[in-house]
Design a protein around this motif. Structure first.
Motif, PDB file in Angstrom:
ATOM      1  N   THR A  90       7.869 -16.088 -23.525  1.00  0.00           N
ATOM      2  CA  THR A  90       6.477 -15.998 -23.062  1.00  0.00           C
ATOM      3  C   THR A  90       6.301 -14.864 -22.060  1.00  0.00           C
ATOM      4  O   THR A  90       5.278 -14.174 -22.073  1.00  0.00           O
ATOM      5  N   GLU A 110       9.651 -20.157 -23.016  1.00  0.00           N
ATOM      6  CA  GLU A 110      10.154 -19.277 -21.965  1.00  0.00           C
ATOM      7  C   GLU A 110      11.344 -19.955 -21.292  1.00  0.00           C
ATOM      8  O   GLU A 110      11.289 -21.151 -20.993  1.00  0.00           O
ATOM      9  N   TYR A 116       7.492 -19.347 -16.601  1.00  0.00           N
ATOM     10  CA  TYR A 116       6.860 -20.473 -17.300  1.00  0.00           C
ATOM     11  C   TYR A 116       5.764 -21.108 -16.441  1.00  0.00           C
ATOM     12  O   TYR A 116       4.641 -21.346 -16.909  1.00  0.00           O
ATOM     13  N   LEU A 133       2.797 -24.184 -24.161  1.00  0.00           N
ATOM     14  CA  LEU A 133       3.944 -23.580 -23.486  1.00  0.00           C
ATOM     15  C   LEU A 133       5.093 -24.569 -23.318  1.00  0.00           C
ATOM     16  O   LEU A 133       4.879 -25.751 -23.030  1.00  0.00           O
ATOM     17  N   LEU A 135       9.246 -24.829 -21.664  1.00  0.00           N
ATOM     18  CA  LEU A 135      10.408 -24.297 -20.960  1.00  0.00           C
ATOM     19  C   LEU A 135      11.624 -24.678 -21.792  1.00  0.00           C
ATOM     20  O   LEU A 135      11.885 -25.867 -22.014  1.00  0.00           O
TER      21      LEU A 135
END
Length: 215
Positions: A90, A110, A116, A133, A135
């Motif tokens: 990301t 990410e 993140y 999103l 992690l």
């Protein structure tokens, strides 16, 4: 309130003209570049240079790619509105925002928790509700959400990530820079359950793709 002035928009128009002159032919990609306020994704010390076609550091040893690279990768990905796409890396969130402007459902991983967390604030603030999103370790992808219509890798992989290939739909494409110090921009199309077709699009330079999560 989002600080995106007429001056910023004018600079983006000039950037789009520059990218068109450099061979970016997809009007959908150029519209996406024009729509995203890149200056908001940069450290404040670089904001005045936001619409130059150059890369900048964003912290955690990472960079925000130059707009021509973002445009080039997005164009190679050949996404269509409504498709489900995986982004690996990301970073600043800028490439994710450009993809978000293409009308897709984006899932982005990410590994750097610092980046993140920033993106978890920035992207919803800008209204990107279809960007999800995570992690995590990009080499692992998101098998529980796969298969994807397209996969974009925004870091240099020493070799093609095998687990990501298996998360592509048949007919789907993955765009990934492959190599160590200098990479080759590579597009891979999944022909059927077992066969893939590979094309190369010249040299490029990205930060390395790393395993694991950096908390």
């Amino acid at each position: 309130m989002i600080n995106d002035t007429f001056r910023h928009k004018g600079l983006r128009s000039r950037l789009v003209d520059e990218l068109r002159g450099k061979g970016v032919g997809s009007e959908a990609v150029l519209r996406a570049i024009h729509a995203v306020p890149r200056h908001l994704f940069l450290d404040s010390s670089f904001v005045k240079m936001a619409y130059k076609d150059i890369a900048f550091p964003i912290g955690a040893g990472q960079t925000i790619s130059q707009p021509s690279t973002v445009a080039r990768q997005t164009q190679l990905l050949e996404v269509l509105p409504g498709q489900k796409v995986l982004e690996v890396g990301t970073g600043s969130g800028y490439q994710a925002a450009v993809l978000g402007e293409m009308g897709i459902e984006l899932y982005s991983i990410e590994r750097q928790s610092e980046l993140y967390k920033k993106c978890c604030q920035m992207l919803p603030y800008l209204g990107y509700s279809k960007i999800h999103l995570f992690l995590g370790d990009g080499y692992e992808g998101l098998p529980d959400i796969a298969p994807f219509d397209a996969i974009l890798v925004t870091a240099g992989a020493e070799e093609i990530p095998a687990k990501l290939l298996l998360q592509l739909k048949v007919g789907g494409v993955m765009v990934v820079p492959v190599g160590s110090k200098i990479q080759i921009m590579t597009r891979i199309r999944r022909l059927n359950e077992e066969e893939f077709e590979q094309e190369e699009f010249g040299e490029c330079a990205f930060v390395p793709m790393l395993n694991g999560i950096n908390q």
